[in-house]
Design a protein around this motif. Structure first.
Motif, short mmCIF file in Angstrom:
data_model
loop_
_atom_site.label_atom_id
_atom_site.label_comp_id
_atom_site.label_asym_id
_atom_site.label_seq_id
_atom_site.Cartn_x
_atom_site.Cartn_y
_atom_site.Cartn_z
N HIS A 1 -33.17 15.04 8.65
CA HIS A 1 -33.30 15.43 7.25
C HIS A 1 -34.77 15.46 6.85
CE1 HIS A 1 -29.52 12.97 7.43
NE2 HIS A 1 -29.04 13.96 6.71
N GLU A 2 -35.02 16.10 5.72
CA GLU A 2 -36.30 15.98 5.04
C GLU A 2 -36.08 16.25 3.56
OE1 GLU A 2 -39.16 18.85 6.27
OE2 GLU A 2 -37.99 20.57 5.56
N LYS A 3 -36.90 15.66 2.73
CA LYS A 3 -37.02 15.98 1.31
C LYS A 3 -37.55 14.78 0.57
CE LYS A 3 -35.30 19.86 -1.27
NZ LYS A 3 -34.14 20.61 -1.79
N GLN A 4 -36.80 14.24 -0.44
CA GLN A 4 -37.36 13.23 -1.32
C GLN A 4 -36.41 12.07 -1.57
OE1 GLN A 4 -38.25 16.01 -4.61
NE2 GLN A 4 -40.39 15.39 -4.42
N PHE A 5 -37.01 10.88 -1.79
CA PHE A 5 -36.26 9.68 -2.13
C PHE A 5 -36.89 9.09 -3.38
CE2 PHE A 5 -34.72 5.38 -1.91
CZ PHE A 5 -33.47 5.49 -1.31
N ASN A 6 -36.07 8.72 -4.35
CA ASN A 6 -36.56 8.18 -5.62
C ASN A 6 -36.74 6.68 -5.49
OD1 ASN A 6 -37.19 7.57 -8.25
ND2 ASN A 6 -35.32 8.39 -9.14
N MET A 7 -37.99 6.21 -5.47
CA MET A 7 -38.29 4.79 -5.32
C MET A 7 -38.33 4.06 -6.66
SD MET A 7 -38.72 4.39 -2.03
CE MET A 7 -39.71 2.91 -1.79
N GLY A 8 -38.23 4.78 -7.78
CA GLY A 8 -38.33 4.17 -9.10
C GLY A 8 -37.05 3.50 -9.54
N GLU A 9 -37.17 2.48 -10.38
CA GLU A 9 -36.02 1.79 -10.94
C GLU A 9 -35.73 2.23 -12.37
OE1 GLU A 9 -33.90 -0.23 -9.53
OE2 GLU A 9 -34.89 -0.31 -7.57
N THR A 10 -36.78 2.43 -13.16
CA THR A 10 -36.61 2.85 -14.55
C THR A 10 -37.25 4.21 -14.81
OG1 THR A 10 -38.61 1.63 -15.17
CG2 THR A 10 -36.50 0.48 -15.39
N GLN A 11 -38.22 4.58 -13.99
CA GLN A 11 -38.83 5.90 -14.08
C GLN A 11 -38.80 6.54 -12.70
OE1 GLN A 11 -42.79 5.27 -15.73
NE2 GLN A 11 -42.06 5.79 -17.79
N ALA A 12 -38.51 7.83 -12.69
CA ALA A 12 -38.41 8.53 -11.40
C ALA A 12 -39.74 8.49 -10.66
CB ALA A 12 -37.97 9.98 -11.63
N LYS A 13 -39.68 8.16 -9.39
CA LYS A 13 -40.86 8.10 -8.54
C LYS A 13 -40.46 8.65 -7.17
CE LYS A 13 -44.47 4.98 -6.83
NZ LYS A 13 -44.91 3.58 -6.70
#
Length: 285
Positions: free
Chosen positions: A85-97
């Motif tokens: 796979h490739e793309k994005q992972f959201n590391m944020g808890e309250t704000q998208a990161k």
């Protein structure tokens, strides 16, 4: 003189950092090989070895349409899938990161299991290594900075097993013969465009509600509660995923893109968006 000293220190630090990165990657690879060896050890014989369209005649209408859309009579049953796979992972808890990631994954269909081995870029050159896995009935989530410094290590609990087996069931859209009744799935009608799938492995039973589009493809799935980690505590939270970009691979129609989200009262919180770069299959014999 001072400039030479500073340059020497910088070069030395870079050499040390390079050594740490190399050692961490090597150590992580060893762990990956061990997990995947356990997956192989847990494999069970598959029967039947090919799909017979007669087995779907009594399934709920949307499920029957799905198999008619994605499989042909005589399709070999998938025993193993490998994909990247490739793309994005959201590391944020309250704000998208959102951070870029790459990963490889192996899935075994009987006994159900998988290992997702991911690299999530925190900053260029600084990665978090992640194993998200279900191996011989055990759920595993292990994250480590550079493959060395553990950030999370959850395994061996009923909640972890349930969550990872649920992921296996959700991702069966990528190896669709695993969703057949002959492969252990029990289907229950919900309405004309959705049905519930249930899977049991050992002492763990999970279910997901699948929704199908007008073409018969799986468009989304939902669970009323999948455990996520909140301040070190596992909390059951509604879970949602969607799929698109269907193409034919080895005779099966599968989605090449997807997104997964937690379902909060204020709305969906996507945390994984991915695209399959490569996928290969082994088939039952």
């Amino acid at each position: 003189m001072w400039l030479k000293l500073v340059l020497f220190i910088v070069v030395a630090l870079l050499v040390v950092l390079s050594g740490i990165v190399t050692y961490g990657a090597s150590r992580w690879k060893t762990g990956t090989n061990e997990l995947r060896a356990k997956l192989e050890e847990a494999r069970l014989p598959i029967s039947p070895v090919t799909y017979d369209a007669r087995e779907i005649v009594n399934l709920p209408p949307p499920v029957r349409r799905y198999f008619q859309a994605v499989l042909k009579d005589g399709q070999p049953i998938v025993s193993k899938a490998r994909f990247a796979h490739e793309k994005q992972f959201n590391m944020g808890e309250t704000q998208a990161k959102w951070s870029r990631f790459t990963s490889s994954q192996v899935a075994i269909t009987r006994r159900p299991g998988f290992d997702w081995d991911g690299r999530i870029a925190i900053v260029p050159g600084l990665n978090v290594f992640v194993h998200d896995a279900y191996v011989a009935g055990e759920g595993i989530l292990h994250a480590a900075l550079l493959g060395l410094v553990t950030l999370a290590d959850i395994r061996g609990t009923p909640e972890a097993a349930q969550g990872e087996l649920m992921r296996f069931l959700a991702e069966a859209a990528w190896y669709p013969t695993a969703l057949l009744p002959s492969q252990g799935i029990r289907w229950e009608a919900i309405d004309n465009l959705s049905a519930r799938a249930e899977l049991t492995d050992g002492t763990t039973t999970v279910s997901l509600d699948f929704r199908f589009d007008v073409a018969g493809m799986i468009s989304s799935m939902r669970a009323s509660g999948r455990h996520r980690t909140v301040n070190g505590v596992l909390v059951a939270t509604p879970w949602h995923g969607r799929f698109w970009g269907y193409e034919i691979r080895d005779g099966m129609r599968i989605p090449l893109e997807g997104e997964v989200a937690w379902e909060f009262p204020e709305g969906l919180w996507p945390y994984w968006r991915g695209r399959i770069k490569e996928i290969t299959y082994e088939f039952a014999r």
